[in-house]
Design a protein around this motif. Structure first.
Motif, PDB file in Angstrom:
ATOM      1  N   GLU A   1       1.505  -7.714  11.974  1.00 43.44           N
ATOM      2  CA  GLU A   1       2.376  -7.535  13.145  1.00 43.44           C
ATOM      3  C   GLU A   1       2.851  -8.885  13.670  1.00 43.44           C
ATOM      4  O   GLU A   1       4.010  -9.033  14.085  1.00 43.44           O
TER       5      GLU A   1
ATOM      6  N   SER B   1      -5.981  -0.292   8.095  1.00 40.40           N
ATOM      7  CA  SER B   1      -5.130   0.888   7.942  1.00 40.40           C
ATOM      8  C   SER B   1      -5.686   1.912   6.964  1.00 40.40           C
ATOM      9  O   SER B   1      -5.295   3.074   6.982  1.00 40.40           O
TER      10      SER B   1
ATOM     11  N   ARG C   1      -5.296   0.466  13.142  1.00 37.54           N
ATOM     12  CA  ARG C   1      -4.301  -0.613  13.210  1.00 37.54           C
ATOM     13  C   ARG C   1      -4.869  -1.870  12.562  1.00 37.54           C
ATOM     14  O   ARG C   1      -4.151  -2.658  11.958  1.00 37.54           O
TER      15      ARG C   1
END
Length: 638
Positions: free
Chosen positions: A252, A431, A428
């Motif tokens: 991310e 995964s 998160r």
């Protein structure tokens, strides 16, 4: 343009007040406290899109607006009242009410409308005609061994209960041969893979101990939360900030480097506030960049100068949820048992047998107790300190509880969805982490004790079951005890994913990727339960000849396969049954997607493709045809 469109919806939370009536049933989404929402109002439309897993709590199903039926609107208004009455006066829990409504009403009406039985809940004659066809379809699936007898019985009994009560008829099943549950279907719960247990527990321990230290030791933000080494993250940790999006994964962080986002002033990679020159490119105006940096500095200062800052309370609740998972894993209790544990604050610890401790207390006139391994006692005491901090002098009868959004509400009973929320956060970070149910934790607990030669009678006491129940339901042993080490598994996954034009010309395209030697399956040694089979696409994932490219074409194949598998979950007898059949396949798909995410230039490709499949049905051609066949056979709803 899609046939199905969104529509205005209104959320109504059960129980309703006396005399309350929903005036616009076509807009009604009903909330079952602690369990979730169901879009009953969508039944006003005879054509409805598949209610995918991406639907949020306050969203409605997409419908064909032109298919709204005025007669059905009146029926739905009565159905909503029926559900509300069952909830308030039926003596059932929110979980049971949600399950009855989902399986007995929504699933049945989805089938009925797809089959042309639009009058299924209109009158006794129409209901019987529809129900007879429905039962015939269930029997066909049972005879084809697509479902077990227990599932078939539930599929028929819940719609029967609804139709009989709603239409006030007693003989709807007269002359029908309804499927009955057979004891032969009962299978012992297999303990989850030991490596998966270790991953889940290590992540939960990291969350519990790290976030508890943050709030109880009054540590400053940014705070580095330690994580398990197997993740191979930089410095084996992640930086936590006092905000809604309180952490970011390495993927991310990389994806947001060139994007404009509201958190641009926070440096999740280095645990600091960015300097002005580092964020100028993310803002159209210099003054906005300055404001972003000043706001981040002020937010950190506020959180560090207030030991009961809203985001500290939120971190404490994250730690509470993590401990709940640990508690379930160590005690073998189910979620309902954990939710209903009451607490008085005074307790005693006794030794009833070597290496085990019993915690006893009296709450509201009732004696309560549980047994844990002695090594877990220190964690339990640490949790009690966290509990006191979160309550801050307020009274709460429950050992485990909820505090509303960001810990700002009044203490109440732990929500049913709390474990799911925790797993969403853990996934998160990892995964491919599979969800382990309380029943599986109990099986793992029993399996561990028996391998340590703990007597069966002791194991029964610890998990609060009879010896007979343990023998029938939990003493299955772990088939994965000797599974290959995680490092070897990750290496294998890495070798499967190819880049560019590697082997594209020397291989054959298939439903989930490419094959180097079609017709000659060769097990790769990573699965003890799934065998490679060229006639079965799911078996490709565990074949030495299988390869997949890190591109949009193969990503859509993988996500389409996963979507079709998830759509068939209703055919399983239970969550455990579904996991035993498809758990390894789904885990492998997720592992491959993680590896692909590391290699592609656009990390958002996976999330955008997922949305196009789940929200708009844009599946790969092979899997779209397969899903259409399943729908035509009434095996899944459209």
């Amino acid at each position: 343009m899609s046939q199905y469109q969104s529509r205005p919806v209104t959320l109504f939370t059960l129980p309703f007040s006396e005399g309350f009536r929903v005036l616009n049933p076509e807009q009604a989404v009903i909330e079952f406290p602690g369990k979730g929402t169901l879009d009953i109002g969508s039944l006003c439309f005879l054509k409805r899109a598949v209610d995918g897993p991406s639907r949020r709590r306050t969203d409605g199903r997409r419908v064909d607006l032109s298919s709204m039926d005025l007669e059905r609107v009146e029926q739905v208004q009565r159905i909503i009242q029926y559900v509300a009455d069952r909830y308030s006066h039926g003596g059932i829990s929110p979980v049971t009410a949600h399950f009855e409504t989902s399986l007995g009403i929504l699933n049945f009406m989805d089938w009925a409308d797809a089959a042309g039985h639009h009058q299924a809940c209109c009158n006794e004659h129409s209901a019987r005609v529809a129900f007879v066809d429905f039962v015939d379809g269930v029997w066909e699936r049972l005879l084809r061994k697509e479902i077990v007898s227990g599932t078939a019985a539930r599929f028929c009994n819940y719609p029967l209960k609804f139709l009989s009560n709603f239409l006030e008829v007693d003989d709807l099943k007269q002359g029908l041969n309804l499927p009955q549950k057979s004891n032969d279907d009962s299978q012992p719960t297999v303990p989850p893979v030991e490596a998966n247990q270790a991953r889940a527990l290590s992540l939960a321990y990291s969350f519990f101990h790290g976030l508890t230290d943050l709030v109880l030791k009054k540590l400053d933000y940014p705070y580095q939360l330690g994580l398990p080494k197997y993740l191979e993250w930089p410095n084996d940790g992640m930086w936590v900030f006092p905000m809604n999006e309180w952490f970011r994964t390495p993927l991310e962080i990389e994806a947001y480097r060139s994007k404009k986002d509201h958190s641009s002033a926070y440096n999740f990679a280095e645990g600091r506030v960015n300097a002005l020159h580092e964020v100028l490119h993310k803002h159209s105006l210099r003054c906005n960049a300055q404001k972003s940096v000043r706001s981040a500095i002020a937010n950190l200062s506020a959180a560090n100068n207030n030991v009961r800052h809203t985001y500290r309370l939120a971190s404490g609740m994250q730690a509470l949820q993590a401990f709940t998972l640990l508690f379930i894993a160590y005690t073998g209790m189910n979620l309902e048992q954990v939710r209903t544990l009451e607490w008085s604050g005074e307790y005693e610890v006794g030794t009833v047998r070597q290496k085990f401790r019993v915690v006893k207390w009296r709450a509201h006139g009732k004696k309560q107790s549980f047994e844990i391994q002695s090594t877990f006692l220190a964690d339990f005491k640490r949790y009690l300190e966290l509990r006191s901090y979160l309550l801050n002098g307020r009274q709460c009868k429950w050992l485990f509880f909820s505090l509303g959004v960001r810990g700002l509400g009044q203490p109440g009973q732990l929500k049913y969805y709390a474990p799911r929320q925790l797993y969403q956060r853990l996934m998160r970070i990892d995964s491919s982490l599979p969800v382990i149910t309380p029943r599986q934790w109990r099986s793992a607990n029993v399996d561990w004790m028996l391998r340590k030669e703990v007597p069966l009678s002791v194991a029964a006491d610890v998990v609060q079951n009879s010896e007979e129940t343990l023998k029938a339901a939990y003493v299955a042993g772990s088939p994965e005890t000797h599974r290959v080490e995680m490092t070897a598994f990750l290496d294998r996954v890495s070798s499967v994913v190819l880049e560019g034009e590697q082997v594209r010309n020397a291989s054959q395209e298939g439903p989930v990727g490419r094959c180097l030697d079609y017709g000659k399956p060769k097990a790769d040694g990573t699965s003890g339960t799934v065998s490679p089979d060229c006639r079965n696409p799911e078996g490709c994932f565990f074949c030495d000849n299988y390869k997949v490219h890190a591109d949009e074409h193969d990503v859509r194949k993988l996500l389409s396969c996963r979507y079709c598998i998830q759509k068939t979950s209703s055919l399983a007898a239970s969550v455990e049954h579904f996991d035993s059949v498809f758990g390894e396949v789904l885990s492998r798909i997720n592992e491959l997607l993680v590896e692909i995410g590391k290699r592609i230039q656009k990390p958002e490709l996976i999330s955008s493709t997922t949305r196009s499949i789940e929200e708009f049905g844009e599946l790969d051609e092979y899997w779209a045809a397969k899903l259409e066949l399943l729908i035509q056979l009434d095996l899944v709803s459209p």
